[in-house]
Design a protein around this motif. Sequence first.
Motif, PDB file in Angstrom:
ATOM      1  N   MET A 158      42.563  73.327  59.016  1.00  0.00           N
ATOM      2  CA  MET A 158      43.630  74.903  59.465  1.00  0.00           C
ATOM      3  C   MET A 158      43.025  75.623  57.706  1.00  0.00           C
ATOM      4  O   MET A 158      42.661  74.778  56.068  1.00  0.00           O
ATOM      5  N   TYR A 159      43.182  76.668  57.663  1.00  0.00           N
ATOM      6  CA  TYR A 159      42.603  77.175  56.417  1.00  0.00           C
ATOM      7  C   TYR A 159      44.207  78.176  55.670  1.00  0.00           C
ATOM      8  O   TYR A 159      44.266  79.216  57.095  1.00  0.00           O
ATOM      9  N   ALA A 160      44.243  78.588  54.784  1.00  0.00           N
ATOM     10  CA  ALA A 160      45.733  79.164  54.865  1.00  0.00           C
ATOM     11  C   ALA A 160      45.235  79.463  53.033  1.00  0.00           C
ATOM     12  O   ALA A 160      44.150  78.704  52.067  1.00  0.00           O
ATOM     13  N   VAL A 161      45.842  80.972  52.668  1.00  0.00           N
ATOM     14  CA  VAL A 161      44.937  81.546  50.949  1.00  0.00           C
ATOM     15  C   VAL A 161      46.358  81.196  50.648  1.00  0.00           C
ATOM     16  O   VAL A 161      47.325  81.009  50.974  1.00  0.00           O
TER      17      VAL A 161
ATOM     18  N   SER B  88      42.543  82.426  45.759  1.00  0.00           N
ATOM     19  CA  SER B  88      41.994  81.305  46.792  1.00  0.00           C
ATOM     20  C   SER B  88      42.027  81.163  48.106  1.00  0.00           C
ATOM     21  O   SER B  88      43.106  81.297  49.184  1.00  0.00           O
ATOM     22  N   VAL B  89      40.984  79.595  48.935  1.00  0.00           N
ATOM     23  CA  VAL B  89      41.586  79.047  50.239  1.00  0.00           C
ATOM     24  C   VAL B  89      42.041  77.826  49.771  1.00  0.00           C
ATOM     25  O   VAL B  89      40.862  77.453  50.004  1.00  0.00           O
ATOM     26  N   THR B  90      42.498  77.484  50.705  1.00  0.00           N
ATOM     27  CA  THR B  90      42.408  75.985  50.534  1.00  0.00           C
ATOM     28  C   THR B  90      41.843  75.822  52.336  1.00  0.00           C
ATOM     29  O   THR B  90      42.808  76.088  53.654  1.00  0.00           O
ATOM     30  N   SER B  91      41.228  74.457  52.564  1.00  0.00           N
ATOM     31  CA  SER B  91      41.685  73.645  53.651  1.00  0.00           C
ATOM     32  C   SER B  91      42.602  72.436  53.641  1.00  0.00           C
ATOM     33  O   SER B  91      42.817  71.674  52.897  1.00  0.00           O
ATOM     34  N   TYR B  92      42.688  71.983  55.387  1.00  0.00           N
ATOM     35  CA  TYR B  92      43.138  71.414  55.544  1.00  0.00           C
ATOM     36  C   TYR B  92      42.946  70.755  56.799  1.00  0.00           C
ATOM     37  O   TYR B  92      42.103  71.168  57.596  1.00  0.00           O
TER      38      TYR B  92
ATOM     39  N   ASN C  10      45.280  64.031  59.609  1.00  0.00           N
ATOM     40  CA  ASN C  10      45.500  62.942  59.460  1.00  0.00           C
ATOM     41  C   ASN C  10      45.697  61.993  60.903  1.00  0.00           C
ATOM     42  O   ASN C  10      45.872  62.716  61.251  1.00  0.00           O
ATOM     43  N   SER C  11      45.443  60.746  59.717  1.00  0.00           N
ATOM     44  CA  SER C  11      45.742  59.437  61.491  1.00  0.00           C
ATOM     45  C   SER C  11      47.568  59.475  61.753  1.00  0.00           C
ATOM     46  O   SER C  11      47.384  59.377  62.590  1.00  0.00           O
ATOM     47  N   ASN C  12      48.508  59.970  60.792  1.00  0.00           N
ATOM     48  CA  ASN C  12      49.601  60.504  61.297  1.00  0.00           C
ATOM     49  C   ASN C  12      49.519  61.775  61.844  1.00  0.00           C
ATOM     50  O   ASN C  12      51.092  62.154  62.221  1.00  0.00           O
ATOM     51  N   ASN C  13      48.541  62.481  62.478  1.00  0.00           N
ATOM     52  CA  ASN C  13      49.047  63.755  63.070  1.00  0.00           C
ATOM     53  C   ASN C  13      49.641  65.379  61.768  1.00  0.00           C
ATOM     54  O   ASN C  13      49.949  65.830  62.396  1.00  0.00           O
ATOM     55  N   GLU C  14      49.518  64.849  60.546  1.00  0.00           N
ATOM     56  CA  GLU C  14      49.737  65.820  59.797  1.00  0.00           C
ATOM     57  C   GLU C  14      48.588  66.605  59.055  1.00  0.00           C
ATOM     58  O   GLU C  14      47.218  65.727  58.705  1.00  0.00           O
ATOM     59  N   PHE C  15      48.597  67.439  58.400  1.00  0.00           N
ATOM     60  CA  PHE C  15      47.619  68.330  57.789  1.00  0.00           C
ATOM     61  C   PHE C  15      47.380  67.386  56.145  1.00  0.00           C
ATOM     62  O   PHE C  15      49.212  67.635  55.672  1.00  0.00           O
ATOM     63  N   GLU C  16      46.682  67.497  55.891  1.00  0.00           N
ATOM     64  CA  GLU C  16      46.339  66.680  54.652  1.00  0.00           C
ATOM     65  C   GLU C  16      45.484  67.750  54.241  1.00  0.00           C
ATOM     66  O   GLU C  16      44.313  67.997  54.611  1.00  0.00           O
ATOM     67  N   LYS C  17      45.250  68.399  52.937  1.00  0.00           N
ATOM     68  CA  LYS C  17      44.623  68.905  51.760  1.00  0.00           C
ATOM     69  C   LYS C  17      43.130  67.974  51.790  1.00  0.00           C
ATOM     70  O   LYS C  17      43.306  67.038  51.296  1.00  0.00           O
ATOM     71  N   ILE C  18      41.874  69.440  52.096  1.00  0.00           N
ATOM     72  CA  ILE C  18      40.952  69.194  51.764  1.00  0.00           C
ATOM     73  C   ILE C  18      40.589  69.150  50.224  1.00  0.00           C
ATOM     74  O   ILE C  18      40.084  68.050  49.549  1.00  0.00           O
ATOM     75  N   ASN C  19      40.201  70.637  50.291  1.00  0.00           N
ATOM     76  CA  ASN C  19      40.145  71.452  48.758  1.00  0.00           C
ATOM     77  C   ASN C  19      40.023  73.039  49.045  1.00  0.00           C
ATOM     78  O   ASN C  19      40.653  72.605  49.863  1.00  0.00           O
ATOM     79  N   ASN C  20      40.305  73.233  48.152  1.00  0.00           N
ATOM     80  CA  ASN C  20      40.311  74.785  47.670  1.00  0.00           C
ATOM     81  C   ASN C  20      38.820  75.662  46.878  1.00  0.00           C
ATOM     82  O   ASN C  20      38.408  74.549  46.305  1.00  0.00           O
TER      83      ASN C  20
ATOM     84  N   GLY D  61      34.489  70.162  57.497  1.00  0.00           N
ATOM     85  CA  GLY D  61      35.713  70.937  57.255  1.00  0.00           C
ATOM     86  C   GLY D  61      36.452  71.260  55.524  1.00  0.00           C
ATOM     87  O   GLY D  61      37.302  72.607  55.554  1.00  0.00           O
ATOM     88  N   ALA D  62      35.937  71.124  54.895  1.00  0.00           N
ATOM     89  CA  ALA D  62      35.154  71.285  53.383  1.00  0.00           C
ATOM     90  C   ALA D  62      35.397  72.543  53.185  1.00  0.00           C
ATOM     91  O   ALA D  62      34.031  73.241  53.392  1.00  0.00           O
ATOM     92  N   LEU D  63      35.986  73.303  52.174  1.00  0.00           N
ATOM     93  CA  LEU D  63      35.329  74.677  51.615  1.00  0.00           C
ATOM     94  C   LEU D  63      34.524  74.944  50.683  1.00  0.00           C
ATOM     95  O   LEU D  63      34.727  73.307  49.584  1.00  0.00           O
ATOM     96  N   LEU D  64      32.756  75.097  50.731  1.00  0.00           N
ATOM     97  CA  LEU D  64      31.739  75.342  50.000  1.00  0.00           C
ATOM     98  C   LEU D  64      32.134  76.724  49.035  1.00  0.00           C
ATOM     99  O   LEU D  64      33.057  77.584  49.429  1.00  0.00           O
TER     100      LEU D  64
END
Length: 520
Positions: free
Chosen positions: A73-76, A85-89, A92-102, A140-143
């Motif tokens: 998922m990508y959210a502004v 900014s944009v944040t990437s998610y 995870n193993s619990n089937n929940e979105f967790e933040k990668i980076n922004n 998945g991480a934003l450059l």
Amino acid sequence: MNFIATLLFSHLASFFPADTNQYQLIVGSYTQKGNPGIEVYSVNAVTGKPTLLYTKENQNASYLTLANEGKLMYAVTEASKEPSSVTSYQLNSNNEFEKINNSFIKGSGPCFITYRPESKTVYTANYNSGSLSVFKTMDGALLPIAQEIKYNGSSILKSRQEASHAHNVVLSNDHSYLLVTDLGSDKIYQHKIYADGLVDEKYTAISITAGNGPRHFVFDATGKHGYLISEMSGTVDVFSIEDNKFNKVQTIIADTSSTKDPKGSGDIHISPSGKWLISTNRVTSDELTIFKIGADGLLTKSYHQPVAKKPRNFSFTPLGNFVFVASQTDDKVQIFSFDDATGKLTDTYQNMNIKTPVCLVFSNEPMEVNPEERLKKSNITLIPVVPPIANYVKQVQVGKLLYLSGHGPDKPGGGQMYGHLGKDVTIEEGQAAARLTGISMISTMKAYLGDLNKVKRIVKVLGLVNSEPTFVQQPQVINGFSNLMVEVFGERGKHARSALGVAALPNNISVEIEMIVELK
């Protein structure tokens, strides 16, 4: 046997396979009222009922998009001044979105975001800075921002069109070019997309009637027609598209309010069936406008549906049987059932209370279910695995396929269910026997795999029913097994199946079932 059957029947009677279809809905919102910004729901495909799963803190998450089959998922983060900014998610193993980076946009006021899977690139339209931002990603991480294109334009309404205001980024159906609508200049910019996801800065400009203020654009499934909602004129333009060239063939009024001031039309979408187009009016009136799409792509207005204040965004559910409407000012999302035959919307009165909702995004595929959790929820107790009674094994794995030998209706306390259907066993008791057989097979899989989440899907089932010659209702009996598979595995439990009657089964058991399972 009757006592066991009675216990099982009560559980079977409360189970409806269709209710296991759940789709993920992600709501993005402004956060000035203290809300988290991202709220994740499951939505029942049959009833439309939403259930809040969890939230994520993301300031002013006004628009977001899903990627990689819903696993990313990508959210502004929309800020009126730089930097936004944009944040990437990622799930995870619990089937929940967790933040990668922004990653920072450089521009300000991002108001739309989309993703191109072929090049794994993210695009944002930035309203305040009148610009397009392009990001590459890795795992998945934003450059850092890879490309920024600033537009320079204006039009006749100086209070709103003093400069360029990029509002929407839309991929063509074949993902070969990108459209950017510019409310400020009354233009749509058409960029060729290169293999690496960057865009050609020498764009083609498609002119829109001066003062209209183009906002959102959508293609039909064929890519031969496109539909533009213009914010200030409250009109929909219909384009015929051939060889990437746009020819306007119709303009139709969406906002029929009598004001001479600029209007405030917002969102536009086509129903999954392709039969209907809906747009929102959110300033001079609070309503949806429903259009019928003709075979030639032209629109015929059907009616207006009143909604709560300032319907900023709306979305069809993946099956097209509900429409969710985000009303920003009234802090609610309304849920309407949708009749695809008539285009009629009916309020279900299942409002979601969400502060300043802006964006609604559904996953296109049913949500992954956790069979381990479903077993607990359904109070299903697995049984100890009994060794085979002859020179064979209960399961054989070949590659990603797991073949399970024939299992019988093992009782929880030992023993099995016996007898012929049509003679000494009723259909209901046969269904209970089939369900017990399913529990026995799940027990075997659990013992072998350790975790039932390793099951990708149930592929093929062969059900054998111990039957009298005149008994012909074997499919109804094996439904007891099939319903259990969907109850535990959701959509993954739906399978190809044969249900056969046989004159006898080993030890006179009522049912024997074998199956093939695909593993992850």
